[in-house]
Design a protein around this motif. Structure first.
Motif, PDB file in Angstrom:
ATOM      1  N   ARG A  90       9.644   9.513  -7.468  1.00  0.00           N
ATOM      2  CA  ARG A  90      10.125  10.249  -8.638  1.00  0.00           C
ATOM      3  C   ARG A  90       9.330  11.535  -8.840  1.00  0.00           C
ATOM      4  O   ARG A  90       9.884  12.574  -9.180  1.00  0.00           O
ATOM      5  CB  ARG A  90      10.003   9.382  -9.893  1.00  0.00           C
ATOM      6  CG  ARG A  90      10.999   8.251  -9.987  1.00  0.00           C
ATOM      7  CD  ARG A  90      10.862   7.580 -11.343  1.00  0.00           C
ATOM      8  NE  ARG A  90      11.712   6.402 -11.468  1.00  0.00           N
ATOM      9  CZ  ARG A  90      11.827   5.694 -12.590  1.00  0.00           C
ATOM     10  NH1 ARG A  90      11.136   6.049 -13.655  1.00  0.00           N
ATOM     11  NH2 ARG A  90      12.611   4.650 -12.641  1.00  0.00           N
ATOM     12  N   ARG A  91       8.034  11.448  -8.649  1.00  0.00           N
ATOM     13  CA  ARG A  91       7.206  12.641  -8.850  1.00  0.00           C
ATOM     14  C   ARG A  91       7.573  13.733  -7.861  1.00  0.00           C
ATOM     15  O   ARG A  91       7.693  14.912  -8.212  1.00  0.00           O
ATOM     16  CB  ARG A  91       5.727  12.300  -8.720  1.00  0.00           C
ATOM     17  CG  ARG A  91       4.814  13.498  -8.976  1.00  0.00           C
ATOM     18  CD  ARG A  91       3.348  13.145  -8.830  1.00  0.00           C
ATOM     19  NE  ARG A  91       2.931  12.954  -7.452  1.00  0.00           N
ATOM     20  CZ  ARG A  91       2.565  13.943  -6.624  1.00  0.00           C
ATOM     21  NH1 ARG A  91       2.584  15.189  -7.039  1.00  0.00           N
ATOM     22  NH2 ARG A  91       2.180  13.678  -5.397  1.00  0.00           N
ATOM     23  N   THR A 119       4.879   1.274  -7.576  1.00  0.00           N
ATOM     24  CA  THR A 119       3.967   2.368  -7.204  1.00  0.00           C
ATOM     25  C   THR A 119       4.653   3.375  -6.285  1.00  0.00           C
ATOM     26  O   THR A 119       4.514   4.589  -6.450  1.00  0.00           O
ATOM     27  CB  THR A 119       2.709   1.794  -6.523  1.00  0.00           C
ATOM     28  OG1 THR A 119       2.131   0.812  -7.385  1.00  0.00           O
ATOM     29  CG2 THR A 119       1.693   2.882  -6.256  1.00  0.00           C
ATOM     30  N   LEU A 146       7.480   5.348  -8.182  1.00  0.00           N
ATOM     31  CA  LEU A 146       6.936   6.387  -9.055  1.00  0.00           C
ATOM     32  C   LEU A 146       6.514   7.614  -8.250  1.00  0.00           C
ATOM     33  O   LEU A 146       6.693   8.757  -8.690  1.00  0.00           O
ATOM     34  CB  LEU A 146       5.747   5.841  -9.844  1.00  0.00           C
ATOM     35  CG  LEU A 146       6.057   4.733 -10.855  1.00  0.00           C
ATOM     36  CD1 LEU A 146       4.767   4.235 -11.497  1.00  0.00           C
ATOM     37  CD2 LEU A 146       7.026   5.223 -11.919  1.00  0.00           C
ATOM     38  N   ALA A 147       5.963   7.365  -7.068  1.00  0.00           N
ATOM     39  CA  ALA A 147       5.585   8.494  -6.213  1.00  0.00           C
ATOM     40  C   ALA A 147       6.819   9.301  -5.813  1.00  0.00           C
ATOM     41  O   ALA A 147       6.798  10.535  -5.796  1.00  0.00           O
ATOM     42  CB  ALA A 147       4.860   7.973  -4.974  1.00  0.00           C
ATOM     43  N   LYS A 156      10.880  15.224  -8.754  1.00  0.00           N
ATOM     44  CA  LYS A 156      10.723  16.090  -9.927  1.00  0.00           C
ATOM     45  C   LYS A 156      10.128  17.440  -9.511  1.00  0.00           C
ATOM     46  O   LYS A 156      10.575  18.498  -9.973  1.00  0.00           O
ATOM     47  CB  LYS A 156       9.790  15.392 -10.930  1.00  0.00           C
ATOM     48  CG  LYS A 156       9.581  16.141 -12.222  1.00  0.00           C
ATOM     49  CD  LYS A 156      10.701  15.881 -13.189  1.00  0.00           C
ATOM     50  CE  LYS A 156      10.385  16.440 -14.572  1.00  0.00           C
ATOM     51  NZ  LYS A 156      11.488  16.205 -15.502  1.00  0.00           N
ATOM     52  N   THR A 212       0.864  -1.181   0.000  1.00  0.00           N
ATOM     53  CA  THR A 212       0.000   0.000   0.000  1.00  0.00           C
ATOM     54  C   THR A 212       0.903   1.233   0.000  1.00  0.00           C
ATOM     55  O   THR A 212       1.804   1.343   0.830  1.00  0.00           O
ATOM     56  CB  THR A 212      -0.907   0.032   1.240  1.00  0.00           C
ATOM     57  OG1 THR A 212      -1.779  -1.098   1.199  1.00  0.00           O
ATOM     58  CG2 THR A 212      -1.745   1.302   1.269  1.00  0.00           C
ATOM     59  N   THR A 213       0.655   2.120  -0.919  1.00  0.00           N
ATOM     60  CA  THR A 213       1.478   3.319  -1.067  1.00  0.00           C
ATOM     61  C   THR A 213       0.658   4.543  -0.698  1.00  0.00           C
ATOM     62  O   THR A 213      -0.470   4.704  -1.174  1.00  0.00           O
ATOM     63  CB  THR A 213       1.978   3.453  -2.520  1.00  0.00           C
ATOM     64  OG1 THR A 213       2.700   2.274  -2.876  1.00  0.00           O
ATOM     65  CG2 THR A 213       2.878   4.675  -2.676  1.00  0.00           C
ATOM     66  N   THR A 214       1.207   5.381   0.156  1.00  0.00           N
ATOM     67  CA  THR A 214       0.522   6.595   0.575  1.00  0.00           C
ATOM     68  C   THR A 214       1.469   7.776   0.400  1.00  0.00           C
ATOM     69  O   THR A 214       2.637   7.694   0.794  1.00  0.00           O
ATOM     70  CB  THR A 214       0.100   6.503   2.056  1.00  0.00           C
ATOM     71  OG1 THR A 214      -0.670   5.314   2.243  1.00  0.00           O
ATOM     72  CG2 THR A 214      -0.726   7.716   2.475  1.00  0.00           C
ATOM     73  N   VAL A 215       0.957   8.835  -0.173  1.00  0.00           N
ATOM     74  CA  VAL A 215       1.760  10.045  -0.351  1.00  0.00           C
ATOM     75  C   VAL A 215       1.134  11.181   0.437  1.00  0.00           C
ATOM     76  O   VAL A 215      -0.033  11.524   0.217  1.00  0.00           O
ATOM     77  CB  VAL A 215       1.876  10.433  -1.833  1.00  0.00           C
ATOM     78  CG1 VAL A 215       2.575  11.781  -1.980  1.00  0.00           C
ATOM     79  CG2 VAL A 215       2.636   9.365  -2.606  1.00  0.00           C
ATOM     80  N   ASP A 216       1.897  11.720   1.371  1.00  0.00           N
ATOM     81  CA  ASP A 216       1.524  12.953   2.063  1.00  0.00           C
ATOM     82  C   ASP A 216       2.064  14.086   1.202  1.00  0.00           C
ATOM     83  O   ASP A 216       3.240  14.424   1.266  1.00  0.00           O
ATOM     84  CB  ASP A 216       2.145  12.946   3.464  1.00  0.00           C
ATOM     85  CG  ASP A 216       1.882  14.234   4.223  1.00  0.00           C
ATOM     86  OD1 ASP A 216       1.457  15.227   3.606  1.00  0.00           O
ATOM     87  OD2 ASP A 216       2.137  14.249   5.445  1.00  0.00           O
ATOM     88  N   ASP A 217       1.193  14.631   0.389  1.00  0.00           N
ATOM     89  CA  ASP A 217       1.652  15.564  -0.640  1.00  0.00           C
ATOM     90  C   ASP A 217       2.111  16.892  -0.052  1.00  0.00           C
ATOM     91  O   ASP A 217       3.049  17.504  -0.549  1.00  0.00           O
ATOM     92  CB  ASP A 217       0.526  15.793  -1.650  1.00  0.00           C
ATOM     93  CG  ASP A 217       1.059  16.002  -3.052  1.00  0.00           C
ATOM     94  OD1 ASP A 217       1.968  15.254  -3.443  1.00  0.00           O
ATOM     95  OD2 ASP A 217       0.567  16.917  -3.742  1.00  0.00           O
ATOM     96  N   ASP A 218       1.450  17.348   0.997  1.00  0.00           N
ATOM     97  CA  ASP A 218       1.840  18.622   1.598  1.00  0.00           C
ATOM     98  C   ASP A 218       3.252  18.556   2.162  1.00  0.00           C
ATOM     99  O   ASP A 218       4.028  19.507   2.067  1.00  0.00           O
ATOM    100  CB  ASP A 218       0.876  19.001   2.720  1.00  0.00           C
ATOM    101  CG  ASP A 218      -0.477  19.441   2.171  1.00  0.00           C
ATOM    102  OD1 ASP A 218      -0.541  19.802   0.980  1.00  0.00           O
ATOM    103  OD2 ASP A 218      -1.461  19.406   2.933  1.00  0.00           O
ATOM    104  N   ASN A 219       3.562  17.438   2.799  1.00  0.00           N
ATOM    105  CA  ASN A 219       4.859  17.310   3.463  1.00  0.00           C
ATOM    106  C   ASN A 219       5.878  16.528   2.638  1.00  0.00           C
ATOM    107  O   ASN A 219       6.985  16.271   3.115  1.00  0.00           O
ATOM    108  CB  ASN A 219       4.676  16.637   4.822  1.00  0.00           C
ATOM    109  CG  ASN A 219       3.829  17.487   5.754  1.00  0.00           C
ATOM    110  OD1 ASN A 219       4.191  18.622   6.069  1.00  0.00           O
ATOM    111  ND2 ASN A 219       2.683  16.970   6.172  1.00  0.00           N
TER     112      ASN A 219
END
Lengths: 69, 368
Positions: B336-337, B330, B333-334, B340, B183-190
């Motif tokens: 890498r994003r 998964t 890739l997160a 970037k 399971t992959t989770t991205v905390d985008d703000d942090n």
């Protein structure tokens, strides 16, 4: 801070991925490129139900991020 | 088409050294292409200066300390810890531009962190934490390795642990690692990537069987926490199969390991790896420490061999090439994003108005 948290579940016993946006919109996908692209490109106002989320996603964002198939 | 990035994110903290690597001697290190000399003042403060004398570019790391100042080993230009030059041989006037860059540092969690970007953006409160490494309740082994490959390849490697099954069979790899969904989770703000792989009722690999003493099958949790670009944490929970944490979080029947990787780009095609393995069991057992140190070095050596080969392959290939990403990628890739995005959001380099060069000589084109 937007509280943006994205999650992708890989369902045990299957090859499918379930992408879940912080707005509670979700979509099943066949691969992680599609999943991330949909998460990042579905409507930015994030009001469920995300009617456009079922549309075929483009892959421009992840391609820009260096993640190609 | 894809390009595995070599470009750095400069405005971030990176591990420059372990605390005990910085002392009263002068040591050289390249971080994100910047040559740095590290030392410690008599008061114990770590100092990171540009490792080039402004006069003729002699490495200050090949020089000597006089008190807290570095005396250039070539002509004697002398620099305070601030980077200011306080002595120029045989003349009274010290040119205004006679100074070297001082890089901000923070000493925390057994590391000396350095900031090689815009000094005005260096905020010590943003140094990512690995508190177990300096916690006496945990026993830690660690080391530094050189990876002759771009840092992004190491990020890919660490975010997808399914490779353990194939590359690290015999130490940490078992068939269940590659076979267990994530399971992959991205905390985008942090800008944090989490990848969770919880393996239930599986074989215990030698790495954990010998260190914990568990003989039977186990529940093995791998919870990755990647704080790009510089710090990777792997929270490992090992317990006899069926043993769960209690509802209040108490989990003393399990064994916990924190695997820490400091990922510090050296050049576009090489990386410093600062690694540590902390455990909350057998803290006073030197045999366990020796075993974990040896085993983790073996694992890292296998990764270094693989990534060195990969670096050579992709460097020799066309500017862009095609990859195939599948479910196990998964998390990678997160990452890498986010990397970037960080590169894209880097501030434009400031235009140097008082660069530490001899302007008159530059205009005249004078060489040595």
């Amino acid at each position: 801070m937007t509280g943006a948290v994205y999650r992708i579940w890989w369902t045990p016993g299957q090859d499918r991925l379930t992408a879940v946006c912080f707005c509670r919109a979700r979509r099943e996908c066949d691969d992680p490129i599609t999943a991330w692209t949909w998460l990042l490109e579905h409507p930015t106002d994030h009001h469920p139900p995300p009617e456009r989320c079922g549309a075929d996603p483009g892959d421009a964002t992840l391609q820009r991020a260096g993640a190609s198939t | 088409m894809t390009v595995i990035e070599t470009e750095f994110v400069r405005n971030r903290w990176y591990i420059g050294a372990f605390t005990d690597q910085v002392g009263r001697g002068l040591s050289a290190r390249v971080v994100c292409g910047e040559p740095i000399v590290l030392y410690r003042t008599r008061a114990g403060e770590p100092v990171a200066l540009a490792d080039r004398c402004v006069h003729r570019r002699y490495p200050l790391s090949r020089s000597a300390l006089d008190g807290d100042a570095i005396v250039c080993g070539y002509h004697g230009f002398t620099y305070e810890p601030s980077g200011s030059c306080v002595y120029v041989p045989a003349q009274q006037r010290i040119p205004r531009t006679a100074r070297v860059m001082r890089y901000p540092t923070v000493e925390q969690d057994s590391f000396v962190w350095v900031w090689i970007g815009d000094p005005d953006r260096a905020d010590a409160s943003t140094v990512p934490r690995a508190p177990w490494l300096a916690d006496p309740a945990w026993a830690t082994v660690g080391g530094q390795e050189h990876l002759p490959a771009r840092y992004a390849l190491l990020v890919d490697n660490l975010l997808d642990l399914s490779h353990e099954t194939y590359l690290h069979a015999g130490t940490i790899g078992t068939p269940e690692v590659a076979a267990t969904p994530i399971t992959t989770t991205v905390d985008d703000d942090n800008s944090i990537v989490h990848v969770a792989r919880h393996m239930i009722d599986v074989e215990c690999p030698p790495f954990y069987a010998r260190s914990t003493g568990i003989a039977g099958r186990i529940d093995r949790w791998q919870d990755i926490e990647y704080r790009p670009p510089c710090l990777y944490l792997l929270h490992v929970r090992i317990a006899p199969s069926g043993v769960e944490p209690s509802s209040d979080g108490e989990d003393s029947a399990a064994f916990h390991v924190k695997v820490v990787y400091g990922i510090t780009p050296q050049t576009a095609h090489s990386t410093h790896i600062f690694w540590a393995v902390a455990r909350d069991f057998a803290q006073d057992d030197p045999e366990v420490s020796d075993f974990l140190h040896m085993s983790n070095r073996t694992v890292i050596g296998q990764d270094i061999d693989a990534l060195t080969n990969l670096e050579q392959v992709i460097t020799a290939e066309a500017a862009a090439y095609r990859e195939l990403s599948v479910n196990i990628d998964t998390g990678g890739l997160a990452a890498r994003r986010l990397l970037k995005r960080m590169r894209r959001n880097e501030p434009a380099p400031a235009v140097a108005t008082d660069a530490p060069v001899d302007t008159a000589a530059a205009v005249a084109g004078a060489g040595s």
